[in-house]
Write a protein that holds these residues in place. Structure first.
Motif, short mmCIF file in Angstrom:
data_model
loop_
_atom_site.label_atom_id
_atom_site.label_comp_id
_atom_site.label_asym_id
_atom_site.label_seq_id
_atom_site.Cartn_x
_atom_site.Cartn_y
_atom_site.Cartn_z
N THR A 34 15.36 -62.45 -17.77
CA THR A 34 14.24 -63.11 -18.45
C THR A 34 14.14 -62.79 -19.94
N ASP A 83 14.66 -66.99 -9.38
CA ASP A 83 15.06 -66.60 -10.73
C ASP A 83 14.63 -67.64 -11.75
N ARG A 87 12.20 -66.97 -14.94
CA ARG A 87 12.58 -67.33 -16.32
C ARG A 87 11.54 -68.23 -16.96
N ALA A 90 8.37 -66.23 -17.71
CA ALA A 90 8.61 -65.38 -18.89
C ALA A 90 8.60 -66.22 -20.17
#
Length: 105
Positions: A34, A83, A87, A90
C-alpha cells in the motif's frame, strides 16, 4: 561537554549507496503493498507527536479506521481482491491527508 554515551557518525556516500540507503529505509518503514507507513514507524512518530503536543499544550487528533469483516472478503473473493481493497483504501486515505499528517497501519 558531551556525555559518555554520545556518538558522532559521519558517512560519505556516492549516489548508489545513497539510493540503497533510501530504499532500505523505505522497506523498513513502509508497507510494500500500500505504501502506507508500518506500525513501528507509527509508534516512533506518535511518541514524538505526543511529546510535542504536550510540551506546547496543543490538541492532538488521532483517528483509527477499521475494516469490519475484512477476513470474510478475503475468504469469499480471494486475497487479490482483498489486496486491491487495501490499496484503494490506502490511496483514498493518503489523498485525504496533509503533508504533516501521518497515515499508518
Amino acid at each position: 561537554m558531551f556525555g559518555s554515551d554520545t556518538i558522532f557518525k559521519f558517512a560519505f556516500q556516492d549516489a548508489i549507496e545513497e539510493e540503497y540507503s533510501t530504499n532500505l529505509y523505505g522497506s523498513a518503514t513502509q508497507d510494500h503493498l500500500t505504501g502506507v507507513f508500518k506500525e513501528r514507524f507509527l509508534h516512533d512518530q506518535m511518541a514524538a507527536e505526543f511529546a510535542w503536543h504536550q510540551r506546547h499544550e496543543k490538541p492532538l487528533c488521532v483517528i483509527f479506521v477499521d475494516i469490519d469483516h475484512f477476513k470474510q472478503i478475503n475468504d469469499k473473493y480471494g486475497h487479490l481482491v482483498g489486496d486491491q481493497i487495501l490499496r484503494e483504501l490506502a490511496k483514498r486515505c493518503l489523498g485525504a491527508t496533509r503533508t504533516e499528517d501521518i497515515f499508518a497501519h
